[in-house]
Design an enzyme around this catalytic site. Sequence first.
Site, PDB file in Angstrom:
ATOM      1  N   SER A  92      -2.505   7.144  13.383  1.00 45.48           N
ATOM      2  CA  SER A  92      -2.287   6.491  14.774  1.00 45.48           C
ATOM      3  C   SER A  92      -3.611   6.926  15.692  1.00 45.48           C
ATOM      4  O   SER A  92      -4.589   7.390  15.524  1.00 45.48           O
ATOM      5  CB  SER A  92      -1.550   7.803  15.107  1.00 45.48           C
ATOM      6  OG  SER A  92      -1.637   8.829  15.599  1.00 45.48           O
ATOM      7  N   GLU A 102      -8.997  -1.389   5.375  1.00 45.73           N
ATOM      8  CA  GLU A 102      -7.901  -1.617   6.373  1.00 45.73           C
ATOM      9  C   GLU A 102      -8.653  -1.214   7.706  1.00 45.73           C
ATOM     10  O   GLU A 102      -7.788  -1.907   8.475  1.00 45.73           O
ATOM     11  CB  GLU A 102      -7.331   0.280   5.290  1.00 45.73           C
ATOM     12  CG  GLU A 102      -6.286   0.213   6.618  1.00 45.73           C
ATOM     13  CD  GLU A 102      -4.929   1.242   6.146  1.00 45.73           C
ATOM     14  OE1 GLU A 102      -3.573   1.264   6.820  1.00 45.73           O
ATOM     15  OE2 GLU A 102      -5.546   2.582   6.234  1.00 45.73           O
ATOM     16  N   SER A 147       4.801  -1.838   4.547  1.00 42.71           N
ATOM     17  CA  SER A 147       4.063  -2.583   4.308  1.00 42.71           C
ATOM     18  C   SER A 147       4.303  -3.785   3.805  1.00 42.71           C
ATOM     19  O   SER A 147       3.736  -3.490   2.047  1.00 42.71           O
ATOM     20  CB  SER A 147       3.069  -3.660   5.239  1.00 42.71           C
ATOM     21  OG  SER A 147       3.211  -3.099   6.784  1.00 42.71           O
ATOM     22  N   GLN A 153       1.027  -1.218  -0.296  1.00 41.56           N
ATOM     23  CA  GLN A 153       0.201  -0.047   0.107  1.00 41.56           C
ATOM     24  C   GLN A 153       0.887   0.903  -0.053  1.00 41.56           C
ATOM     25  O   GLN A 153       1.135   1.255   0.525  1.00 41.56           O
ATOM     26  CB  GLN A 153      -0.706  -0.141   1.224  1.00 41.56           C
ATOM     27  CG  GLN A 153      -1.674   1.293   1.469  1.00 41.56           C
ATOM     28  CD  GLN A 153      -2.280   0.965   2.773  1.00 41.56           C
ATOM     29  OE1 GLN A 153      -1.632   0.461   3.799  1.00 41.56           O
ATOM     30  NE2 GLN A 153      -3.840   2.075   2.874  1.00 41.56           N
TER      31      GLN A 153
END
Length: 412
Positions: A387, A247, A164, A129
């Site tokens: 976050s 996601e 990732s 991604q």
Amino acid sequence: MDLTLSERHRALQAALREFIARYGHLSPPVGGGGGRKRPDRKVLDWQALLIEHGFAARAVPRQYGGYGAEPDVLDAAIITEEFNKAGLSLGIQGQGIRMLVPTLLEVGTEEQRRRWIGPTIRGEVIWAQGYSEPEAGSDLASLRTHARVEDGHFVINGQKIWTSSAHFADMIFLLCRTEPDRPKHLGISYLLVPMTAPGIEVRPLPTMTGHATFNEVFFTEVRVPVDQIVLGRGEGWKVANVTLKHERMLLGDSAKLVHRLHRLRSLLAETVVEGEPLLQKPVWRDRLMRLQGEVLAAKYHQMRLLSEAAQGQAQGQAQGRDSGLGLLVVKYYGSTLAWRLAALAVDALGDAGLPYEPHDEVAEDDAATAWYADWMYDLGLIIGGGSSNIQKNIIAERGLGMPREPKINGSA
């Protein structure tokens, strides 16, 4: 949301138990390094078996390589529960399957669906991604990676970070700026780019696990045909938010929480201290029961959101709920709870886990090493995908109507 099992659901439950009894020994290990490395032959064979029997890619249409069943929240819950109780893998859960495939089903072209969905759900094509950048994390729309059109190709230049799977991925779904004269949210496009394209450089970023699960990715004059765009030029922000919806469900997935709870209970039952299993000690049992209550709350919250999605969100809107905020809760609550489950396991293991050494991902498929790897890796997931502090701010401001966070020095 009606959780009463019909005869059809009971028949599915019986079929699952028969499948597990017959094929369960073929399951790859669960946890630890799983999902953080390229799938091996055993994982690919297991994925193919799950798709064949309708226990993976269940609601993906047959013309795209899936099983072709109608979406059903209770079906998914029953499958997850039976596999978790048996300690079996639910199949590949990566970014391609859980994020890109539903995005293409929602907004992709017919050609894109036929080209990419089948190989992706089978684990033959692995995706990364390409969202975050060094100066565009929480404010993703400020991204600077850009692409110009030249001779029927987008020509991409820029940098992504915290990517990732980029070190073993075949493809990347990439956000870049293609319309520099338009407002920042309206100037972004969503491209499908092969990681083998000339001009892509991947630099792994080692984490505290000892492995490089994240990466920096640099793009220098990378060319990709103009038809490898999802929805259209300047529509990338819209597509990106479709992907982000999935996601958040992936990062806070209650299926992972339930499976981890089963593993944790077994660990406490098997760990004997002073002649007694930890599960029999009131302090440890109390900690487990508190976490169990939170896992069940997360599970039913996620099932409610999936039910609303299956009903066109009419139910949630009628009751004054915002499914977008509900997904933020899934991500925030699920990612922090997964880490706390692993933290209890680390406490229970004590000095048994101290010799942790990141020899290779295969070693992370066993007991103590797997729990320590999860505990360290999940700290990153609390930050990744938005976050926890940002998630809480949005939930507080948009969901609870609290005042906006003060801005310093007149910042936007």
